[in-house]
Write an enzyme that holds these catalytic residues in place. Structure first.
Site, PDB file in Angstrom:
ATOM      1  N   GLU B  41      60.239  12.848 -35.480  1.00  0.00           N
ATOM      2  CA  GLU B  41      59.769  13.182 -34.134  1.00  0.00           C
ATOM      3  C   GLU B  41      60.170  14.617 -33.738  1.00  0.00           C
ATOM      4  O   GLU B  41      61.319  15.015 -33.921  1.00  0.00           O
ATOM      5  CB  GLU B  41      60.409  12.183 -33.143  1.00  0.00           C
ATOM      6  CG  GLU B  41      60.030  12.384 -31.697  1.00  0.00           C
ATOM      7  CD  GLU B  41      60.682  11.327 -30.790  1.00  0.00           C
ATOM      8  OE1 GLU B  41      61.550  10.565 -31.269  1.00  0.00           O
ATOM      9  OE2 GLU B  41      60.301  11.261 -29.603  1.00  0.00           O
ATOM     10  N   LYS B 112      52.949   9.792 -27.720  1.00  0.00           N
ATOM     11  CA  LYS B 112      53.953   8.759 -27.447  1.00  0.00           C
ATOM     12  C   LYS B 112      53.656   8.081 -26.103  1.00  0.00           C
ATOM     13  O   LYS B 112      53.384   8.756 -25.109  1.00  0.00           O
ATOM     14  CB  LYS B 112      55.328   9.417 -27.406  1.00  0.00           C
ATOM     15  CG  LYS B 112      56.515   8.467 -27.389  1.00  0.00           C
ATOM     16  CD  LYS B 112      57.821   9.283 -27.545  1.00  0.00           C
ATOM     17  CE  LYS B 112      59.059   8.411 -27.637  1.00  0.00           C
ATOM     18  NZ  LYS B 112      60.272   9.228 -27.900  1.00  0.00           N
ATOM     19  N   CYS B 148      58.899   6.722 -32.277  1.00  0.00           N
ATOM     20  CA  CYS B 148      60.215   6.207 -31.859  1.00  0.00           C
ATOM     21  C   CYS B 148      60.131   5.046 -30.869  1.00  0.00           C
ATOM     22  O   CYS B 148      59.782   3.936 -31.233  1.00  0.00           O
ATOM     23  CB  CYS B 148      61.040   7.359 -31.311  1.00  0.00           C
ATOM     24  SG  CYS B 148      62.833   7.080 -31.437  1.00  0.00           S
ATOM     25  N   SER B 189      66.294   9.309 -33.349  1.00  0.00           N
ATOM     26  CA  SER B 189      67.111   8.224 -32.807  1.00  0.00           C
ATOM     27  C   SER B 189      68.571   8.519 -33.102  1.00  0.00           C
ATOM     28  O   SER B 189      69.007   8.477 -34.248  1.00  0.00           O
ATOM     29  CB  SER B 189      66.655   6.922 -33.475  1.00  0.00           C
ATOM     30  OG  SER B 189      67.466   5.857 -33.109  1.00  0.00           O
TER      31      SER B 189
END
Lengths: 548, 548
Positions: B41, B112, B148, B189
């Site tokens: 990401e 996203k 994510c 993350s």
């Protein structure tokens, strides 16, 4: 319909105080036969409560306080801001809500749709956005209740991207077809020195567009960095401001909704320096009061930043609550000491003189085995600033005075200050005021009589940490510096576009490099009283490890 | 279909470095006849870019970098994370996007939907949420590309409110009816010492529920506070982990999508202390490397916090890059000095001894006219700590060593430390490690041989700022303290519920009061390397002026 605007100063998490203020206003409004009292956004708990909203006990206290307020709403109604629990199985736990209370109980809850999440705002962190729209019917009138940003859907996006509006939804476009008679907007809209103008424009546009009267109630008072100026107002359906409340103080106004159509208050333009001055005095005062502090201290150098800071402190806290140290070094001019003494005497505050040479010599001696014969440089300059910082904190720890930080926005921007030295302090009073505005503040303070010795204002700024040092040795003139900083910090303008404004490339490159490489210093400094649209602090998040 | 997982360490804003890493991985994948390479990401700019996303020139650089990457995607496809401009007239300027690139150009952009805005995340600040769903068709396969949090819609809300899920939307519920063959999830993350377990559970649940293979690519590396552990993986349609990449280092894996259904990696449980150790070493190393620093310094007291910090520094930076000062006071025990010297010798690092008595005496003498005969108290204790802080910064300024802060989470929580003294430093290495875990780290470091003198671990902790001082004079035992702190800080548990867990009311009340009244100290401290689910710093926002 008779409506009261209650513009109050709330303390975050102080439910006893907040509830008491709200109930007092309701009881007063009852004696005046008002139909409705309007309070500001999240009034019940104070704004911004931040992560306290994630505490179950905090939310329970807001509920208990709201229920207590409700018992007083007999023969009167109130709109009170507070968090409410999202009853749905999914989504964020809370809404940011306006509670409509009458007949002794909560009749309906109206949730905020547009949750500002930019600059100093982070409401999406806590709240689920509203998706349902309804009016309140009360005494034959239909009321559209909105919360702050809900009316700001038309604001343009001000960061170099061409965008018509920040939001894809317009709450008023949802509410207007339900045919409201007037609009209530409860707000927690912080001061910045050009905010008042924008605010009135936005409210004017809404009221005129929908041809509806608008009751706008903002909070006043400072909560750490954020200073709320109040400036609550009533607009008639032509969009004229029919009534405006005081700024920077609690206020209360009763208006008759049927008598505002031909009212239009005479607006007088207030100079932005006066606004900044009043904002900073309030910011200081509320920080001390809400933290439970009484006395302040700072180091007076004879320079302009500490001079302006001490005058603000004296005005906010009283001369008996301000005590200063003069800490001359071997590089301090005699004139600096005299200017500082004159200022202390003008204000009638206690001062003491603690020269730092002896302590500095003991540092030099202790470090001699390590430093050897390396030349005097920024290390020794900083040691002097840190001796001063340690002396100030010694006074603070011994007597309970809170140390005020005197750094201005220009020097904070370029890192012209010593971390753990002159950057110490519990509150950065001038941290959002450019140096050129610090000068203007000094002249404004002197307008009736010379409080700040003129010499402190007109002499070339210097840190006095080495012989004949001047700020202009390493920085451009402050009027150039501040313009470049404004374009970069407030306007987010790319470097090449700043240069195109007519500044020398090498100057711009140097300044921007200094701003970027000093993020680490600002990371560790005191909260800054915010008076501009972009202050250093939590409204400006720059990653430390970034390559610029 | 042959797919490469590229788990790389990006540097925020360092487009040259990031682009070079991405292109190198694509070129390697080409030589191995891979069909698709997946990056993490916001790989193009590094995560989290924060307010750099508001700079037009920053966005232009991401676009140029993405176009440069595209030119290398001939005979291969790539999924690369980066910001994309919202083309609609309204809403936030940007999307957080996955770019699907093949045949030398950007074929499609996938945005996203679920934008985490809690704890350390603030994605609503920058991004408009996605509302449109489509698959990528490539070489006969249909791919659902997600980012994510998009797969985390089922996570429960963990702050004492009963809620089924944090989000009202499920991107997979939108994508699944389009009949994808597999799912790609690109992530940033961050590590927390229980995160790996949760992460695998979530991914397992998604993959099993939809019976789809899942390619998960996370970044590794530290960006200031946040440490990303990698741990990228492939799950087959049964939800089994078929392949898992290394943690805390860059990694690269080629898998054949047709050969994963019967693969299941053998999972070995790693002790959380080992994870924290490795995370902190990476955090330190990356902070120095990405800031362009080489050398570190700190004060060795003979106590356990500075001992553990210096071992981490030596492991991250090499012994030649670590230099320490011993700064005994009149209250330091001889044993403390000996323990510190032994440790420095064990590590082979340079050390010097600078006693602080003489400087302290010069402070006492200078302040005598003000302090009079008031008794020795916290003011004098703090002056000693600030002398040490000033000496450390003197070394730092003179030689360019970066000072490491050695405060642990327990003492930081209760304010057991001196602002502008031992709380100085550029990075708080142990700021998210409770004291009880600092002990475990010390034993872990000593597992092969005694690096840290056993005496530093077993002696009663003391600040040595007055005669016979011990931490236990004013604090409960650390195993009690840390449990109370964990419930209050990590779990947001109300005070009465903590007491119900079996702790003495007066102890709990005192600890919570200390935590709340010391927010101002933590406000001004160095960035903290985050290893838990709730670290001090920007993931925990408590208003300073609040009444608790």
């Amino acid at each position: 319909m008779k409506i009261v605007l209650a513009q109050l100063n709330y303390h975050i998490g102080n439910f006893e105080l907040n509830t008491d203020k709200i109930i007092t206003a309701i009881e007063k409004a009852k004696t005046e036969k008002a139909d409705l009292v309007v309070f500001s956004e999240l009034a019940i708990c104070g704004y911004p409560p931040k992560d306290l909203l994630e505490r179950k006990d905090f939310i329970e206290k807001t509920q208990a306080a709201m229920n207590q307020v409700a018992t007083h709403c007999i023969d009167i109604a109130a709109v009170v801001g507070g968090p409410s629990i999202n009853p749905h199985a999914k989504g964020k736990n809370l809404y940011n809500s306006a509670f409509f209370i009458s007949e002794g109980k909560i009749q309906s809850i109206h949730n905020k749709t547009l949750l500002p999440t930019y600059d100093i705002f982070d409401e999406y962190r806590y709240f689920e956005p509203n998706t349902e729209y309804s009016l309140v019917e009360y005494k034959g009138k239909k009321i559209a209740i909105t919360i702050c940003e809900d009316l700001w859907e038309q604001q343009p996006v001000d960061n170099n991207f061409a965008k018509e509006a920040l939001y894809t939804i317009s709450p008023m476009e949802q509410l207007n077809p339900l045919k409201p008679d007037f609009v209530v907007n409860i707000a927690a809209s912080p001061f910045s020195h050009n905010q008042r103008h924008i605010r009135t424009e936005i409210l004017h546009a809404v009221s005129k567009r929908y041809q509806l009267p608008l009751i706008y109630v903002n909070q006043i008072g400072a909560n750490t960095e954020l200073i709320f100026d109040g400036d609550s107002m009533v607009l008639n359906s032509k969009g004229d401001v029919a009534c405006r409340l005081n700024y920077f103080e609690e206020d209360y106004a009763l208006i008759n909704l049927d008598e505002i159509e031909n009212l239009k208050v005479e607006e007088k333009e207030i100079d932005y320096i006066e606004k900044i001055h009043d904002a900073l005095v309030l910011g200081l005062k509320d920080y001390f009061q809400k933290m439970g502090f009484k006395k302040a201290t700072l180091g007076l150098s004879g320079g302009i930043d500490s001079a302006v800071t001490v005058v603000l402190a004296e005005r906010a806290l009283g001369k008996e609550n301000v005590r200063v140290l003069l800490m001359p070094s071997e590089f301090s001019s005699d004139h600096s000491v005299k200017d500082a003494i004159d200022l202390a005497n003008n204000l009638g505050i206690q001062y003491e003189i603690v020269p730092i040479q002896d302590i500095f010599k003991s540092f030099e001696a202790s470090l001699a085995p390590i430093f050897g014969d390396l030349p005097f440089n920024v290390a020794e300059e900083n040691i002097q600033a840190r001796i001063r910082g340690t002396l100030m904190m010694g006074l603070s720890n011994k007597f309970g005075h809170i140390l005020l930080n005197t750094s201005n926005k220009s020097e904070s921007a370029v890192g012209y200050g010593t971390l753990y030295g002159d950057m110490n302090g519990g509150l950065a009073v001038l941290g959002d005021v450019y140096k050129t505005d610090v000068f203007k503040l000094a002249y404004y303070m002197n307008k009736d009589k010379e409080v700040i010795p003129l010499n402190s204002i007109v002499k070339p700024p210097s840190a006095e940490l080495r012989p004949d040092q001047k700020d202009s040795d390493s920085l451009p003139d402050y009027d150039i510096l501040d313009k470049i900083l404004f374009l970069y910090i407030e306007k987010n303008m790319p470097v090449n576009e700043i240069i195109e404004q007519g500044f020398a490339k090498e100057v711009v490159d140097k300044i921007i490099r200094l701003v970027n490489m000093n993020e680490y210093k600002r990371f560790q400094t005191a909260p800054v009283l915010r008076v501009s649209s972009k202050a250093f602090g939590y409204g400006r998040k720059i990653p430390l490890v970034a390559k610029h």
